[in-house]
Each structure stands twice: as structure tokens, then as C-alpha cells.
Design a protein around this motif. Structure first.
Motif, PDB file in Angstrom:
ATOM      1  N   VAL A 146       1.062  -1.262   0.018  1.00 54.06           N
ATOM      2  CA  VAL A 146       0.079  -0.018  -0.048  1.00 54.06           C
ATOM      3  C   VAL A 146       0.778   1.239  -0.142  1.00 54.06           C
ATOM      4  CG1 VAL A 146      -1.730   1.322   1.390  1.00 54.06           C
ATOM      5  CG2 VAL A 146      -1.765  -1.144   1.038  1.00 54.06           C
ATOM      6  N   PHE A 147       1.847   1.358   0.888  1.00 56.32           N
ATOM      7  CA  PHE A 147       2.888   2.454   0.797  1.00 56.32           C
ATOM      8  C   PHE A 147       3.470   2.561  -0.268  1.00 56.32           C
ATOM      9  CE2 PHE A 147       2.235   2.360   5.671  1.00 56.32           C
ATOM     10  CZ  PHE A 147       1.807   3.316   5.732  1.00 56.32           C
ATOM     11  N   TRP A 148       4.084   1.564  -0.905  1.00 56.81           N
ATOM     12  CA  TRP A 148       4.586   1.349  -2.297  1.00 56.81           C
ATOM     13  C   TRP A 148       3.731   1.993  -3.302  1.00 56.81           C
ATOM     14  CZ3 TRP A 148       9.167  -1.409  -3.894  1.00 56.81           C
ATOM     15  CH2 TRP A 148       9.259  -1.790  -5.084  1.00 56.81           C
ATOM     16  N   GLU A 149       2.512   1.895  -3.347  1.00 51.72           N
ATOM     17  CA  GLU A 149       1.630   2.322  -4.382  1.00 51.72           C
ATOM     18  C   GLU A 149       1.353   4.040  -3.903  1.00 51.72           C
ATOM     19  OE1 GLU A 149       1.221   1.834  -7.158  1.00 51.72           O
ATOM     20  OE2 GLU A 149       1.095  -0.467  -7.397  1.00 51.72           O
ATOM     21  N   LEU A 150       1.385   4.256  -2.709  1.00 48.97           N
ATOM     22  CA  LEU A 150       1.130   5.636  -2.353  1.00 48.97           C
ATOM     23  C   LEU A 150       2.425   6.396  -2.934  1.00 48.97           C
ATOM     24  CD1 LEU A 150      -1.020   6.983  -0.781  1.00 48.97           C
ATOM     25  CD2 LEU A 150       0.463   6.546   1.347  1.00 48.97           C
ATOM     26  N   LEU A 151       3.592   5.859  -2.820  1.00 45.88           N
ATOM     27  CA  LEU A 151       4.915   6.531  -3.259  1.00 45.88           C
ATOM     28  C   LEU A 151       4.654   6.799  -4.873  1.00 45.88           C
ATOM     29  CD1 LEU A 151       7.236   6.975  -1.632  1.00 45.88           C
ATOM     30  CD2 LEU A 151       8.353   5.022  -2.574  1.00 45.88           C
ATOM     31  N   ASP A 152       4.108   5.935  -5.487  1.00 44.54           N
ATOM     32  CA  ASP A 152       3.821   6.279  -6.943  1.00 44.54           C
ATOM     33  C   ASP A 152       2.976   7.465  -7.064  1.00 44.54           C
ATOM     34  OD1 ASP A 152       5.459   3.874  -7.469  1.00 44.54           O
ATOM     35  OD2 ASP A 152       3.785   2.707  -8.196  1.00 44.54           O
ATOM     36  N   LEU A 153       2.071   7.380  -6.620  1.00 42.62           N
ATOM     37  CA  LEU A 153       1.122   8.520  -6.398  1.00 42.62           C
ATOM     38  C   LEU A 153       1.540   9.619  -6.383  1.00 42.62           C
ATOM     39  CD1 LEU A 153      -2.026   8.787  -6.876  1.00 42.62           C
ATOM     40  CD2 LEU A 153      -2.295   8.847  -4.544  1.00 42.62           C
ATOM     41  N   ALA A 154       2.332   9.853  -5.062  1.00 38.69           N
ATOM     42  CA  ALA A 154       2.939  11.142  -4.784  1.00 38.69           C
ATOM     43  C   ALA A 154       3.959  11.816  -5.725  1.00 38.69           C
ATOM     44  CB  ALA A 154       3.631  10.819  -3.411  1.00 38.69           C
ATOM     45  N   ALA A 155       4.897  10.628  -6.310  1.00 37.68           N
ATOM     46  CA  ALA A 155       5.640  10.999  -7.470  1.00 37.68           C
ATOM     47  C   ALA A 155       4.708  11.341  -8.787  1.00 37.68           C
ATOM     48  CB  ALA A 155       6.609   9.622  -7.662  1.00 37.68           C
TER      49      ALA A 155
END
Lengths: 784, 139
Positions: A146-155
Motif C-alpha cells: 500500500v505504501f509502495w503505491e502511495l509513493l507512486d501516487l506522490a511521485a
């Protein structure tokens, strides 16, 4: 809850809270003022918390709470050497990035979103740090994902910040495509590992490593983890997104390329190291991907002209070194990989800060347009030299030890070919960094114009990082003992030592050879003696493939547009054709298998014959035919309405009063809805349209309509003949009063038994109404 | 449009509302439900539009925003679906409560009624939003 966990939870929550606060203030109308301060304060507090965690909290410690117990998913935090190493990097580089941004953003047009507000920039950057901190403290694989994808979203949000520029938008989409592809691979492998181990809890998975390795799911899980990590760490051939990510503001690049997005891929591999390392399947793909990235990144960095893109390719190449080290699989190799990543984060963020300083003072972002700049910006030049030469592997700077560790482990692996490739990769690093330095500060085709401002405070962050690299160069123990070794030990469960002692041997020779080759390569480049264009074309093959694929999607879109040309008649034609094809295929297949035939006509007996029903059905047929024969729209709609009322009669006779009632009402409303817009069209226009529609009435269309009509009737007939042997209706009627307290079976089904369906239907209904609303707004806007 | 139609239209609106509520309250015992009730109310309103012209009729209840009614109804239905979760029952499970109203006696409230009322509002809001949008686009 243990003290360490409380602090870790606060460390993760703080950036998110800061982002939320900024969003709220922005909604309240604050465009600029307090956002930078809030972000810096949050970031400084994060650093403080991380320091407390590191110095004062006993670790390793884990904490677990139920999240989705039915699926075996928990939520938990894990504080150990590995998470602390990454947390220190994120918090530290993060704070420098926020401080730098506070000076840098007001000098440029970068980082401004809607209405020129900088709120988005700081909120998304806090989101990025928060997501990375959450990822490194995750103790559950699903939570990590979940945090991995959140990182994508922020980027994605940060790169698309300059949403008016088509380039930024396209770049953001590219980044999202590649990182989400990796995310999907990670999700699949997480599920595979979870089903092999019977848990998603990372410490338990690592305890049951033997069980997982014996599972047939192990091999695909391993390869998918590498795929996921490689896309995140921008490894060849999935590196295409990183140069495009340079559309983001420069401080964002500094943080993304060093301690957050790309480092997340390495973190995942390090976290799961005990599970995979040493497996024969592990080494080959990791080393192959790493070497390919090392060489392709190096070659492309030698040919690129944009300062930020050069650094992006350099990052790809440096993470290639880390992948190779992780691929070797030994204890010391893991420690070396973490040491490499740590030093690289400091150097690469520093180099991006320098590029930001040069770009914002000169307005030049490409190589070779600022001849003699070193004389005007001597301090910037000095800092850039320290950072670039360190990354290039020049002693006595920390980068020298990075290369030293790399060559040492490569020598241990005993592969001769690998040694040659390692020297070439390292020499490429030295060469492109020399070219970067020379092209930015020394030589070039043009002198820079008058400087807009002096770099001033922008040099604080890179200056600090340059000092650190000198310190770590002189005393590498200061980086290994508190950071790299405990991190490796936390993963391995035993100590892994990295000893950096200078002694005359093959390792030192290799380092010096790489340096000499790099300098030679740079000299050869100056006299254009390297066949670089061909090599660069090969290294950029994945980029070309991506451009080709993106172009393909574009032309497919154009083709779809040709299909969707706005003529309703054609839409109906295509829809009917597709429906006929699908249903016809199913029916034909059933006939061929002998499961369906022409159903027998119902035997009409005198007793079962209902003359009222027969009359109604005849009238329905007549009305339908009339609709077709009429020569004007309004009477057609009315005839259609009459058919609807007659159908209501049919329902009523067929003992479905509910349906009949509804049919009457809906028919009335639909007629009104059809008449309203028709009445608004002038009569002449309506007649002209009508004639044109009639002209399109070709034999082919008539045939299609006929076949569709007869086919629909036939399929309904088949369906009635093949009612399931055990209908559910009697059960509903018998149990409705007792179970749901309703005597009306229709209401019982609609609002109780199948209430979820009803909910779905009203959502569809509401969406359709919103669609009409939006369309009418569009029409009014256009006509204005 | 004759004065007679106008009088009829004026009379029909409250009647249609009454019939709608009868349908709503009696949904679990006889024909008709929230959807039918919603269509009936919409028809009453539409007749008003036809008799008096869109502008005049709409101005009488200009304070009603049908988009809000639409999504309010949707949210009400969603809330009704989630309500049983609070009592530990599964999503959309039937639930009833008896409410003592002074002077009226006991009134049976059920999750189904709330859900149905949400459907009613969604249908009224949706169809009237569509008609409003068409009228505005035509103007």
C-alpha cells in the motif's frame, strides 16, 4: 505499545499530518504563506523523531495489530537496523530538500500548481516522505505494498505539478505506467509469497523461508519481486521513466533519485534478502539487470545534454551497481550494497542541488553553454567537484570506498568477465562525471549571460553533503559502523562487517585502473574518438520501444475516434452487430453441441387461450409497425408510448401488477423526456433530418435490424424454455414475511433480498442523470 | 393549454405526492415501491411544467436543487445499507425499530423504509435533473 513503536508511528504520521494541514490551509485560501514553514517544521520534527528512535529507543522491536483478519492481513511496524538506515536517509535528505526548496522555489517558476500556489508542492512532497517512511517501517507485505503505491501516487503528482505543460503531463503518465506495472508485479508476488508462507507478516515469512523456497510458487514470486524492484529502481529495460521524471522540480528529483522512490526498490530486496539471496535463480537476473543498467545508464549519461537527465542516467547506472551487489548474495555484499546506496543518496541529492543552483542562477540547464562559469561561481564549482569526483571514485572521498567495496565483492565472486564489465561501468561513471563538470563549469560554445542572482543559501545543503562525503572518505567507519553494518545485521541476524583498509592489492589496482580508464575515456570524448552514437542507440532501445508503443496507443485512439463519429445510427449499427456476434456465437455453439434447438411452439389449447391477452399482443405488434411506418418524429414517439401502455396491460394480465404500474409511469415520463427536446427542434430541421435518416435505410441495415429482432425473440424464447429446474421465486415468497417482514414479494426482493443490486442500479441511475446534467452544461457553454 | 389544465395540474401535484407516500409506506405490503413513487412525483412536477411553462413552474420551487436531492438520496440509501453494520449485522440486513411517538402510538421504522426513501429521492432527483438540464439546454 513499546516506546520505539510509538516514536516510529509518530515519524510516519507526521508528514501525512503536515500534508493534511497544508491542504486544509489551501482550501481556506492560503496560497503561499505558511506552507514552506509547515513542511520544514514537519520535516525537522521527523529528523528529531528518527534521531530519538535511533539513539534512545531499544530495537529491534515489532508491533502487530489486526487489520483484515479474514484475509490474514495485519498492520504493523518494525523498527530495526534496516528500517532505521532508510528512515535516517529519508528524514535527513528530506529535511535538506525542504530547506533547499524554501530558497529555491521563490527564485524559479517551478513547483507552482493551480493559481500559482505552492501548497501542492509541499503537500505532495510531504506525502512522498510519509509514504517512504511508512514503507520502511512496514512489517506486513500487504501494508508495504500500500505504501509502495502511495509513493507512486506522490511521485506522479509531483511530476505532473506543472499541469499546463503537455510534457509534464506525458511524463507523469509515463512514470505512473512504469511504476504501476512494477507495483502490479509486486502485488502478485506478495500474494504468491503469502500463500506459500501462509502469512503476510514479514518476520514470520523469513522464519518460514525453507517452506517458501520449497513451494512451486517460489520461482515466479522471486522473478516478480525482481521485476517490481527493477521498475521502481529504474533498472534496464524499465528505466525509461526516470529521465522523463526530470519534468518535476529539481529538489523533488534530488529526493526521488536518492532516498525515496528508487531506494524503495532496493529496500524491498534488502528486506526479503534472507528469502531469496543465494538461490541459483536469484543471482543471474539480478546481476544481468544490474550490469545492463550500469552500462546503459553510463553510456546514455555520456551522450545526454540536459544536466538533470545526465544525473538521471547516472542514477540508473549507480543503482545498477547496487543490484549487482545484492545479486552476489553474500553477507558482506549486502552490507556493501547498503553502504553504496547510503553514499549514493548523499552524493546524488547533492549533485541535484548543485544543478538547481547553477540552473536557477544562469538560466541554463544544458551542457556546454556556460564556458568559464567556474570563475564566476567558484564555491559552487568547488562543491560540485567534491561531489562529482567522489561519485567518480576519486580518493580520499567516500565514493572511492563505494567502488572499492564493489570491486572487492566482484573479485570474491570470481567471475572474470564480470570484473571487466565492473571496470568498464566504473570508468564510464568517472568519464560522464568529468564531462558533466567540464561542460557545466569549464568549456563550451557560449559564455553564460549575466547571472540573475548568486546561489547564496542554495549552497548550504550541497556544501554540507560535500563535507560529509569528505568525512566519510577519510573515516569510512563513520558510515559503516552506525549505518550499513547494523542494517545488514538486522536483515541477516548475524553481524556482517565491511572493513575499509587501504592495502596494495588487486582491489586498489582495479580502482585505479577504472579511474585511469575513465579519465582516458573523457579525453577520447573530447577529441570525438569514441563510437558513442551507436552504443547510445543500443542503450536507448527500451526508450524507443516505449515511444513506439505510446505511438501505437495514439493511433489506436485515432481509430476508435473514427468509429465513434457522432452518428447515432452508426453506433446502433455497431452495437447490434457486436451483440448479434456474441449472442449468435453462443447460440450456434449450443446448437452444435446439441444443447439447444428450435424450441417447440407452445401448444395452444382452447382452455388456455386468453383472448384479452391475444388482442393486447396484436395491438402491440400493430403499434410497433405503426412506429416504423409513420413519417414524423413526434407521432412516432407517441406511437411508441402507446406500445408501452399496451405492454403495461400485458404485464397486468400476466399477474405482474407491480411491473404494469411501473411501466405506465415510466412510459409517461420517457415520452415527456423524448418530446421535450424534439419539440425544441424547428420543424424544417426535423423534416430534413428525417429524410436523411430514411435515405440511410439500406438493405443491409434492414437485414441487420430484422435479424436482431428475430434473434432477440428467439433467445427470449430459448430462455423461457430453459428455466432453471429449481427456481428461487417460491423460496422468496415463502420466506419473505418471516425473514424480512414484507408481504409484497417485489419489495422484499428489491429492498431486502437483492438490495445490493438495487443499490448498484440507483448508482447507475444517478450517474446517468449526472451525465445528462454535465452534457447540458457543456452545450450551454459552447453555445455561449 | 387551457385554464382547466392548469387547475388540474395544481390539484395533481399534492395528490401525486400523497400517492407517492402511500406507495412508499405500503411498499412492503402491496404493489408499488420507492422507484414507482419517485416516478409518480416526477410526473406530478412535469405536469406542472407543461401547464405553466418551465420558467414559471420552476420558479415556484426554485429553492429545490434536484442535483442535491439526487445525491442526497443516494447517500441516504448508502447510509441505510451501512446502518446494520453498526449493530454488528451484515451489510443491508433487515432491521427494525419501534419508535414511540406521543399521540400516534408506536411507529415501525425499518432499514428497508429508509433505503426505499433514498431510492425515492434518487429517482425524483435524477429524473428532474434530467428534465431541468434538457430545458436549460433548449433555452
Amino acid at each position: 505499545v513499546p516506546f520505539g513503536i510509538q516514536i516510529a508511528a509518530a515519524t510516519v504520521a507526521l508528514p501525512f499530518a503536515g500534508a493534511m494541514l497544508i491542504a486544509l490551509l489551501r482550501a481556506a485560501g492560503w496560497r503561499d504563506a505558511p506552507h514552506a514553514t509547515i513542511a520544514v517544521a514537519c520535516s525537522a520534527a521527523t529528523v528529531g523523531l528518527a534521531a530519538v528512535l535511533w539513539l534512545a529507543a531499544p530495537h529491534p522491536v515489532t508491533w502487530r495489530a489486526e487489520w483484515i483478519p479474514a484475509a490474514g492481513i495485519s498492520f504493523g511496524l518494525q523498527v530495526d537496523g534496516l528500517s532505521l538506515l532508510f528512515a535516517a536517509l529519508v528524514a535527513g535528505v528530506g529535511l535538506l530538500t525542504f530547506l533547499y526548496s524554501a530558497v529555491y522555489l521563490p527564485r524559479t517558476s517551478e513547483g507552482r500548481g493551480r493559481e500559482g500556489s505552492i501548497a501542492g508542492y509541499y503537500a505532495y512532497l510531504l506525502l512522498l516522505t510519509g509514504a517512504m517512511l511508512g514503507l520502511v517501517f512496514s512489517a506486513d507485505l500487504i501494508q508495504l505494498y500500500v505504501f509502495w503505491e502511495l509513493l507512486d501516487l506522490a511521485a506522479f503528482l509531483l511530476i505532473g505539478l506543472n499541469w499546463r505543460s503537455p510534457r509534464a503531463r506525458a511524463s507523469a503518465v509515463t512514470v505512473l505506467l512504469f511504476t504501476t506495472l512494477g507495483g502490479l508485479a509486486l502485488l502478485v508476488s506478495v500474494v504468491l509469497i503469502g500463500s506459500a508462507a501462509g502469512t503476510f507478516w514479514i518476520p514470520e515469512i523469513l522464519e518460514r523461508a525453507e517452506l517458501v523456497r520449497a513451494s512451486p510458487l517460489f520461482a515466479p514470486a522471486l522473478l516478480l519481486v525482481i521485476l517490481g524492484a527493477a521498475s521502481k529502481a529504474a533498472q534496464f529495460p524499465l528505466h525509461v521513466w526516470l529521465p522523463r521524471a526530470m519534468a518535476a522540480p529539481t529538489p523533488v528529483n534530488a529526493l526521488e533519485d536518492s532516498a525515496t522512490v528508487l531506494a524503495a526498490g532496493v529496500f524491498l530486496l534488502a528486506r526479503l534478502h534472507p528469502l531469496f539471496a543465494g538461490d541459483p535463480l536469484w543471482t543471474l537476473p539480478m546481476v544481468a539487470v544490474g550490469v545492463a543498467s550500469m552500462l546503459a545508464g553510463g553510456i546514455l549519461a555520456l551522450t545526454a545534454r540536459d544536466l538533470k537527465v545526465i544525473l538521471a542516467y547516472s542514477t540508473i547506472s549507480q543503482f545498477g551497481f547496487v543490484f549487482v551487489l545484492l545479486g552476489y548474495g553474500g553477507d558482506a555484499a549486502l552490507a556493501a550494497a547498503l553502504f553504496f546506496l547510503f553514499q549514493h543518496a548523499l552524493l546524488k541529492s547533492g549533485l541535484f542541488f548543485v544543478v538547481g543552483a547553477v540552473g536557477s542562477t544562469t538560466g541554463v540547464w544544458v551542457l556546454g553553454r556556460t564556458r568559464g562559469l567556474w570563475r564566476r561561481l567558484p564555491l559552487t564549482f568547488g562543491i560540485a567537484c567534491v561531489l562529482a569526483l567522489s561519485l567518480g571514485g576519486v580518493p580520499p572521498l567516500a565514493g572511492f570506498w563505494m567502488k572499492e567495496a564493489f570491486f572487492g565483492k566482484t573479485l570474491d565472486s570470481g567471475a572474470g568477465a564480470l570484473l571487466v564489465l565492473a571496470v568498464v561501468g566504473s570508468a564510464l561513471t568517472t568519464a560522464y562525471l568529468l564531462r558533466f563538470l567540464a561542460g557545466t563549469f569549464w568549456s563550451g560554445s557560449a559564455e553564460p549571460g549575466p547571472l540573475r542572482v548568486t546561489p547564496g543559501k542554495l549552497l548550504l545543503a550541497p556544501g554540507l553533503l560535500a563535507g560529509l562525503t569528505l568525512l566519510f572518505g577519510l573515516r569510512p567507519g563513520l558510515a559503516t559502523e552506525p549505518f550499513a553494518q547494523p542494517a545488514a545485521a538486522a536483515v541477516l541476524g548475524r553481524t556482517a562487517t565491511l572493513d575499509f583498509e587501504l592495502h596494495l592489492g588487486p582491489v586498489l589496482l582495479l580502482s585505479l585502473l577504472a579511474l585511469a580508464l575513465g579519465a582516458l575515456g573523457f579525453a577520447a570524448l573530447r577529441v570525438r574518438a569514441l563510437p558513442l552514437t551507436g552504443l547510445a542507440r543500443v542503450a536507448d532501445l527500451p526508450g524507443g520501444a516505449y515511444r513506439l508503443a505510446a505511438g501505437g496507443v495514439g493511433s489506436a485512439g485515432a481509430w476508435v475516434l473514427r468509429l465513434q463519429n457522432g452518428i447515432l445510427l452508426r453506433y446502433t449499427f455497431i452495437t447490434l452487430l457486436a451483440l448479434l456476434g456474441l449472442v449468435g456465437f453462443a447460440v450456434l455453439a449450443a446448437i452444435i453441441r446439441g444443447e439447444a434447438g428450435f424450441p417447440p411452439l407452445p401448444g395452444v389449447t382452447a382452455a388456455g387461450f386468453d383472448w384479452r391477452m391475444a388482442l393486447l399482443l396484436l395491438l402491440v405488434c400493430a403499434g410497433t409497425l405503426l412506429t416504423f411506418l409513420l413519417r414524423e418524429h413526434l407521432p412516432m414517439v407517441l406511437a411508441l408510448g402507446a406500445v408501452g401502455y399496451l405492454m403495461a396491460g400485458v404485464f397486468a394480465l400476466a399477474l405482474a401488477p407491480n411491473l404494469g404500474l411501473l411501466q405506465v409511469h415510466v412510459e409517461t415520463l420517457v415520452t415527456v423526456l423524448l418530446v421535450l427536446p424534439l419539440a425544441a427542434i424547428p420543424r424544417e430541421v426535423r423534416e430534413r433530418l428525417f429524410v436523411r435518416t430514411r435515405e440511410r435505410l439500406t438493405v443491409g441495415r434492414l437485414a441487420l435490424a430484422g435479424v436482431a429482432g428475430v434473434g432477440a425473440a428467439w433467445v427470449s424464447w430459448l430462455a423461457i424454455e430453459h428455466l432453471p429446474p429449481d427456481p428461487v421465486a417460491p423460496w422468496y415468497s415463502e420466506n419473505a414475511p418471516e425473514l424480512v417482514g414484507a408481504t409484497d414479494i417485489v419489495a422484499a426482493v428489491l429492498i431486502h433480498f437483492r438490495a445490493l443490486d438495487t443499490l448498484g442500479e440507483i448508482i447507475v441511475f444517478a450517474t446517468a442523470a449526472a451525465g445528462v446534467f454535465a452534457l447540458s452544461h457543456l452545450i450551454r457553454k459552447e453555445s455561449r | 393549454v387551457t385554464p382547466l389544465i392548469r387547475v388540474v395540474a395544481l390539484a395533481v401535484l399534492p395528490v401525486s405526492l400523497l400517492i407517492s407516500f402511500a406507495h412508499l409506506l405500503g411498499a412492503e405490503r402491496g404493489p408499488g415501491d420507492g422507484f414507482t413513487a419517485g416516478i409518480i412525483t416526477s410526473l406530478g412536477l412535469t405536469l406542472e411544467y407543461l401547464a405553466f411553462g418551465y420558467r414559471e413552474a420552476r420558479s415556484r420551487f426554485a429553492w429545490v436543487h434536484f442535483e442535491v436531492v439526487l445525491f442526497g438520496g443516494l447517500l441516504l440509501s448508502l447510509a441505510a445499507s451501512l446502518l446494520p453494520l453498526l449493530a454488528g449485522a451484515p451489510l443491508l440486513a433487515p432491521q427494525q425499530a419501534d419508535l414511540e411517538v406521543p399521540g400516534l402510538g408506536s411507529v415501525k421504522l425499518s432499514r428497508g423504509l429508509m433505503f426505499d426513501f433514498g431510492i425515492y429521492l434518487t429517482v425524483v432527483g435524477g429524473s428532474m435533473t434530467a428534465i431541468d438540464s434538457l430545458e436549460r439546454a433548449i433555452e
